[in-house]
Motif scaffolding. Structure first.
Motif, mmCIF file in Angstrom:
data_model
loop_
_atom_site.group_PDB
_atom_site.id
_atom_site.type_symbol
_atom_site.label_atom_id
_atom_site.label_comp_id
_atom_site.label_asym_id
_atom_site.label_seq_id
_atom_site.Cartn_x
_atom_site.Cartn_y
_atom_site.Cartn_z
ATOM 1 N N ALA A 252 30.331 29.439 47.737
ATOM 2 C CA ALA A 252 30.983 30.314 48.720
ATOM 3 C C ALA A 252 30.972 31.766 48.241
ATOM 4 O O ALA A 252 30.659 32.690 49.007
ATOM 5 N N ALA B 95 36.644 27.969 50.529
ATOM 6 C CA ALA B 95 36.534 26.928 49.492
ATOM 7 C C ALA B 95 37.878 26.719 48.799
ATOM 8 O O ALA B 95 38.282 25.578 48.543
ATOM 9 N N ALA C 153 31.432 24.049 45.383
ATOM 10 C CA ALA C 153 31.482 24.755 46.675
ATOM 11 C C ALA C 153 32.120 26.131 46.527
ATOM 12 O O ALA C 153 31.811 27.040 47.314
ATOM 13 N N ALA D 8 33.375 24.422 54.072
ATOM 14 C CA ALA D 8 33.501 23.952 52.685
ATOM 15 C C ALA D 8 33.924 22.498 52.771
ATOM 16 O O ALA D 8 34.920 22.181 53.437
ATOM 17 N N TYR E 141 29.270 24.328 50.139
ATOM 18 C CA TYR E 141 29.645 25.383 51.088
ATOM 19 C C TYR E 141 28.408 25.780 51.868
ATOM 20 O O TYR E 141 27.366 26.070 51.282
#
Ligand code: FAD
Ligand code: SF4
Length: 330
Positions: free
Chosen positions: A94, A168, A90, A245, A228
């Protein structure tokens, strides 16, 4: 743009000394936010201390199985790092959801966490703004606020923090480390950004003149299955109007472990601890996910033109958790 001095630092002590020598100096990372703000007169530093040659550009495993990310690692290098992609997917997602390839090549981890809000009143020096000029007022509350905060805001400022990376990192319990002339310091990212209260111009716990040296991620097996999701007004090159996230570990249909953080809803990346508590040990399914989202968003205080964010975030949380649960069931 007015004249300013430029210095390049090659070690941490040198960077702190250069900054300490000039009360109006600022650290310069990739410059992708600071230089824009200098052009519009929001920032007026007398000199810049370029930190990009500091030996803070590594990503290394820590003894306990986490990762240490240097402050001058570029967004591109962070997103591409094999251990980040494998252990904290994630975080890669992100970072790649933010800005553009060219900007990510320049932007640094330290600079991303300290980038300023994109509230249009903050970036326009002809307007009042409590964050830029304390006590001058907050025109966003009665004016344009469709992308402003629904959680944790105050009557003095309703701006949101724009970082995707920070959302995240917040979900995964990152800690920010920094150096000051008086010695090192550290702060969990969840405590790094100060509550808005009546001092929106005071944004972080960093002491004046502190240099961010890096971010440490603790080991988090649950993060290996994480995602994410960012919603924005156009498909790329835009800041979030809402993001999530999430990481989820489901066994035998029951939530064993969960991490959840929300972006573009508050003055800081928002760790959704109320939702996490509602999810822990509960059956994994749409009903549980919706109830957890509702519990978190019960604290939302939308303004006349940003109430859509509450519905958006509810749907986003449910969608991302459902996807993660379906993956776990395969
Ligand atoms: C068009 C555009 C679109 C963007 N879209 C997104 C997006 O969708 N999502 C997103 O998250 N970001 C987005 N960004 C923001 C971009 O990612 C940030 O500008 C960037 O991360 C800031 O990093 P930088 O290294 O360039 O910081 P700089 O501009 O160099 O610095 C920012 C601030 O951090 C301070 N600073 C920098 N390094 C340190 C350090 N080590 N210690 C202490 N202080 C330090 C500086 O003094 C300054 O106050 C966008 C930017 C632009 C221009
Ligand atoms: S929301 Fe915050 S940044 Fe925007 S005008 Fe109000 S005080 Fe300034």
């Amino acid at each position: 743009m007015r004249e300013f001095g430029y210095h390049r630092a090659y070690d941490v002590a040198g960077a702190l000394a250069l900054l300490g020598a000039d009360p109006d100096a600022r650290f310069l990372g990739g410059g992708t936010n600071l230089v824009d703000l200098m052009k519009t007169g929001v920032e007026r530093p007398a000199s810049l201390v370029d930190v990009r040659e500091l030996p803070l550009d590594g990503i290394e495993p820590t003894a306990d199985g986490g990762l240490r990310i240097g402050a001058t690692v570029t967004n591109s290098d962070l997103a591409a790092h094999p251990e980040v992609r494998r252990r904290y997917p994630a975080l890669t997602q992100a970072v790649l959801a933010g800005a553009s390839g060219q900007l990510r090549n320049m932007a640094t981890v330290g600079g991303n966490l300290l980038q300023r809000t994109r509230c249009a009143y903050f970036t326009d020096v002809t307007q009042a703004c409590n964050k830029r000029v304390p006590g001058s007022g907050c025109p966003a509350i009665e004016g344009e606020h469709h992308n402003h905060a629904v959680l944790g805001a105050s009557e003095h400022c309703v701006a949101v923090h724009p970082s995707d990376m920070g959302v995240a990192l917040t979900a995964f319990d990152a800690t920010v480390t920094y150096e000051t002339p008086d010695g090192p310091g550290r702060s969990p990212l969840t405590d790094f950004y100060l509550p808005v209260a009546d001092t929106p111009h005071q944004e972080t716990v960093l002491p004046p003149g502190a240099l961010i040296t890096g971010v440490t991620l603790p080991p988090a097996p649950v993060a290996a299955r994480s995602r994410y999701r960012k919603v924005r007004e156009r498909a790329s090159y835009a800041f979030a109007i809402g993001s999530v996230a999430a990481a989820l570990d489901v066994r035998d249909g029951v939530v064993q472990d969960v991490r959840l953080a929300l972006g573009a809803v508050a003055s800081r990346p928002w760790r959704a601890r109320t939702a996490e508590r509602a999810l822990a040990g509960a059956p994994a399914g749409a009903e549980t996910f919706a109830a957890a989202a509702d519990a978190e968003l019960a604290a939302a205080r939308p303004l006349p033109h940003n109430g859509y964010k509450v519905t958006l975030m509810r749907n986003l949380i449910v969608a991302v958790l459902t996807e993660l649960a379906e993956e776990a069931a395969r």
